[in-house]
Design an enzyme around this catalytic site. Structure first.
Site, PDB file in Angstrom:
ATOM      1  N   GLU A 106      -3.124   8.760  -1.647  1.00  0.00           N
ATOM      2  CA  GLU A 106      -2.363   7.510  -1.521  1.00  0.00           C
ATOM      3  C   GLU A 106      -1.585   7.162  -2.787  1.00  0.00           C
ATOM      4  O   GLU A 106      -1.408   5.994  -3.114  1.00  0.00           O
ATOM      5  CB  GLU A 106      -3.309   6.344  -1.171  1.00  0.00           C
ATOM      6  CG  GLU A 106      -4.384   6.703  -0.177  1.00  0.00           C
ATOM      7  CD  GLU A 106      -5.196   5.521   0.326  1.00  0.00           C
ATOM      8  OE1 GLU A 106      -6.077   5.051  -0.408  1.00  0.00           O
ATOM      9  OE2 GLU A 106      -4.917   5.063   1.437  1.00  0.00           O
ATOM     10  N   GLU A 107      -1.159   8.176  -3.518  1.00  0.00           N
ATOM     11  CA  GLU A 107      -0.546   7.915  -4.819  1.00  0.00           C
ATOM     12  C   GLU A 107       0.907   8.337  -4.932  1.00  0.00           C
ATOM     13  O   GLU A 107       1.715   7.624  -5.519  1.00  0.00           O
ATOM     14  CB  GLU A 107      -1.356   8.643  -5.912  1.00  0.00           C
ATOM     15  CG  GLU A 107      -2.736   8.090  -6.079  1.00  0.00           C
ATOM     16  CD  GLU A 107      -3.562   8.844  -7.104  1.00  0.00           C
ATOM     17  OE1 GLU A 107      -4.471   8.253  -7.686  1.00  0.00           O
ATOM     18  OE2 GLU A 107      -3.276  10.041  -7.305  1.00  0.00           O
ATOM     19  N   GLU A 110     -18.634   7.736  -4.316  1.00  0.00           N
ATOM     20  CA  GLU A 110     -17.391   8.502  -4.336  1.00  0.00           C
ATOM     21  C   GLU A 110     -17.380   9.485  -5.506  1.00  0.00           C
ATOM     22  O   GLU A 110     -17.022  10.642  -5.379  1.00  0.00           O
ATOM     23  CB  GLU A 110     -16.212   7.533  -4.447  1.00  0.00           C
ATOM     24  CG  GLU A 110     -14.852   8.194  -4.437  1.00  0.00           C
ATOM     25  CD  GLU A 110     -13.745   7.171  -4.643  1.00  0.00           C
ATOM     26  OE1 GLU A 110     -13.571   6.690  -5.783  1.00  0.00           O
ATOM     27  OE2 GLU A 110     -13.059   6.824  -3.647  1.00  0.00           O
ATOM     28  N   TRP A 141       0.858  -1.196   0.000  1.00  0.00           N
ATOM     29  CA  TRP A 141       0.000   0.000   0.000  1.00  0.00           C
ATOM     30  C   TRP A 141       0.892   1.243   0.000  1.00  0.00           C
ATOM     31  O   TRP A 141       2.088   1.136   0.270  1.00  0.00           O
ATOM     32  CB  TRP A 141      -0.905   0.006   1.251  1.00  0.00           C
ATOM     33  CG  TRP A 141      -2.166   0.791   1.044  1.00  0.00           C
ATOM     34  CD1 TRP A 141      -2.470   2.011   1.548  1.00  0.00           C
ATOM     35  CD2 TRP A 141      -3.294   0.404   0.244  1.00  0.00           C
ATOM     36  NE1 TRP A 141      -3.706   2.410   1.119  1.00  0.00           N
ATOM     37  CE2 TRP A 141      -4.238   1.440   0.316  1.00  0.00           C
ATOM     38  CE3 TRP A 141      -3.590  -0.725  -0.529  1.00  0.00           C
ATOM     39  CZ2 TRP A 141      -5.461   1.402  -0.369  1.00  0.00           C
ATOM     40  CZ3 TRP A 141      -4.805  -0.772  -1.204  1.00  0.00           C
ATOM     41  CH2 TRP A 141      -5.725   0.280  -1.116  1.00  0.00           C
ATOM     42  N   ASP A 173       0.535  11.095  -0.230  1.00  0.00           N
ATOM     43  CA  ASP A 173      -0.475  12.149  -0.135  1.00  0.00           C
ATOM     44  C   ASP A 173      -1.821  11.562   0.265  1.00  0.00           C
ATOM     45  O   ASP A 173      -1.958  10.335   0.381  1.00  0.00           O
ATOM     46  CB  ASP A 173      -0.580  12.900  -1.470  1.00  0.00           C
ATOM     47  CG  ASP A 173      -1.196  12.038  -2.570  1.00  0.00           C
ATOM     48  OD1 ASP A 173      -0.907  10.815  -2.608  1.00  0.00           O
ATOM     49  OD2 ASP A 173      -1.959  12.568  -3.380  1.00  0.00           O
TER      50      ASP A 173
END
Ligand code: NOJ
Ligand code: NOJ
Length: 511
Positions: free
Chosen positions: A211-212, A438, A150, A208
């Site tokens: 999550e990238e 979302e 992750w 960030d």
């Protein structure tokens, strides 16, 4: 013949692609929508919190699940960030007059207790011994570690959780609902760990909020600064000591200034920029989640990123404009008109569509600014913010417009209408049942990606609360600037201790 063909084509095109939008500026339908959607959003949040949430069977008590969606995408986890951004919406409800809903107190206490447990779980980011484990972004809903690869660590989680618990703690203290000692023994041990994490690791690279990308992230820096400032005051109120908070906070505020791109009049949200423009909802979310109703709009280049500051307004324009030509749903929504916005223009995740929570945040920032202007009695149009204001009030020139002037009223009304426009966009693409996913499809507007996203519901509640003029208490931004110069990337090693679990007495005291 040719002409007829053209007219036919045009008619067909109108049939498929709406060039005007039904609700635009219809205040009655907006008010009705907000009323109806508010109860849906509330229920949506409660449905996603363990152990009693209807849609999250198996979730530990107090655990906020991101979404009930278990595949494509699988969001059946608890993210420290999503939970930390949702809890303040629950606290805010509790602070509304005539709301002493003990069921909500119970949820907040269970959240705190669950986080005491979660903090001590060793995970792929590390452990509590040296604090590294606090940067783990997500856990299984039964409170076990998630071990697959992750984007980790994510250093916005600990400060957001600290701020969420401080909000609840301050609520308990100001209402006198419980003793200082109960707050100190139940909340402070968790908050202290998270603050220690910030003072120690704030300047190390992070993934960030999306999550990238790894590096420095504006949102993360902004919420780290806020947590230390309010952590210092919270510690003081409890007779405790926030080790290093007062020392480190100004350095974080200094670092926050380094993201500003004066030429673009916008925040470059990620450093390094990773080949992106840097226009990203990251910065809009930073503004709304570090909003302080008592903070001044000024302190331009050494202060916090207040919603009403020239920089935050210029950035708002640049950010929103970057989506106008990108999405089919924005056809007919030109500059100065609200539009559907996503995370960032280059986004491809789950189709890279507009998001509900970012569109809501774009409106929320403007309601925040309206509150600040009304409180201060003046709107400053500066060289930096001029492009933002010109879109809404053509011909306006730089100056300070006091609330006694016609210009003030004109600007205020135009901004309010613009802000409402973002909610009208959300209204237009909210499905019949009111569930907020979302994202919504960039061309046809139907919901996509995770259903019933907890964060979407929370974003709806905070945006509409600000529209009504309901604001959180000041967190001390006023006393937090100006930032020192030059910046110094100092750090203070933290002390971490396993918080004692299950010592809540507050709920019993309330009875
Ligand atoms: C993906 C988002 O980018 C991230 O910010 C969020 O925490 C998770 N989804 C869960 O909602
Ligand atoms: C610039 C440095 O390159 C960076 O490492 C640091 O975080 C900031 N200044 C803030 O002090």
């Amino acid at each position: 013949m040719k002409l007829r063909y053209l007219i036919l084509l045009k008619t067909l095109a109108i049939g498929v692609i709406p060039s005007s939008h039904p609700n635009t500026n219809d205040q009655t339908t907006l008010t009705e929508f907000i009323e109806k959607e508010t109860s849906i959003a509330w229920q949506g949040i409660l449905n996603n919190i363990g152990a009693d949430g209807a849609l999250v069977q198996g979730a530990h008590p107090g655990i906020v699940v991101a979404s009930p969606s278990k595949s494509n995408p699988d969001y059946f986890y608890t993210w420290t960030r999503d939970a930390g951004l949702t809890i303040p919406a629950i606290v805010a409800r509790l602070t509304q007059p005539a709301n002493d809903d003990h069921a909500l107190d119970r949820i907040l206490q269970q959240y705190a207790t669950s986080q005491a447990t979660q903090q001590a779980i060793s995970n792929p980011s590390g452990s509590l011994t040296d604090g590294t484990g606090l940067g783990e972004p997500k856990f299984h809903v039964n409170l076990t570690e998630f071990t697959s690869p992750w984007g980790r660590p994510q250093r916005d989680g600990p400060p957001l959780r600290a701020s969420a618990l401080i909000a609840y703690g301050n609520h308990l203290l100001t209402t006198g609902q419980t003793t200082t000692l109960a707050v100190a023994s139940n909340l402070w041990p968790i908050v202290r760990n998270d603050l220690a994490y910030v003072t120690q690791y704030w300047n190390e690279s992070t993934f960030d909020l999306w999550e990238e990308v790894r590096g420095s992230s504006f949102f993360t820096t902004a919420v780290q600064h806020k947590a230390l400032v309010e952590g210092e005051a919270f510690a003081h109120a409890l007779g405790e000591d926030c080790r290093g908070c007062a020392h480190i906070a100004p350095q974080i505020l200094c670092h926050l200034q380094e993201y500003w791109d004066g030429g673009a009049r916008a925040v470059r949200t990620n450093l390094p920029t990773s080949g992106r423009s840097g226009l990203d909802a990251n910065s809009i979310l930073a503004a709304v989640h570090t909003f302080d109703p008592e903070a001044p709009c000024s302190l331009e280049d050494r202060g916090t990123f207040q919603p009403c500051s020239s920089r935050a307004l210029a950035n708002h324009k640049a950010f929103v404009d970057s989506f106008r030509a990108l999405y089919g749903v924005n056809r007919g929504r030109g500059v100065g008109t609200a539009a559907a916005v996503g995370r960032y223009a280059e986004d491809v995740y789950q189709g890279g569509h507009p998001w509900y929570l970012t569109t809501l945040a774009a409106g929320e920032q403007l309601y925040d600014a309206l509150y600040q202007w009304d409180r201060q009695g003046v709107i400053a149009v500066t060289a930096v913010s001029l492009p933002f204001f010109r879109d809404l009030v053509p011909g306006i020139i730089p100056g300070s417009y006091f609330n006694s002037s016609d210009e003030y009223v004109t600007i205020r009304d135009a901004v309010r209408q613009y802000a409402d426009g973002f909610l009208l966009v959300v209204q237009e693409y909210t499905p019949e049942g009111g569930g907020l996913a979302e994202q919504f499809d960039r061309d046809i507007g139907r919901p996509v990606s995770a259903v019933d996203l907890t964060w979407s519901f929370a974003a709806f509640l905070t945006a509409t609360a600000r529209r009504r003029g309901e604001v959180p208490p000041s967190w001390g931004a006023l006393g937090a600037g100006p930032a020192p110069a030059p910046c110094r990337a100092t750090s203070i090693p933290g002390h971490y201790a396993t918080p004692v679990v299950g010592s809540w007495r507050v709920h019993d005291e309330l009875r």
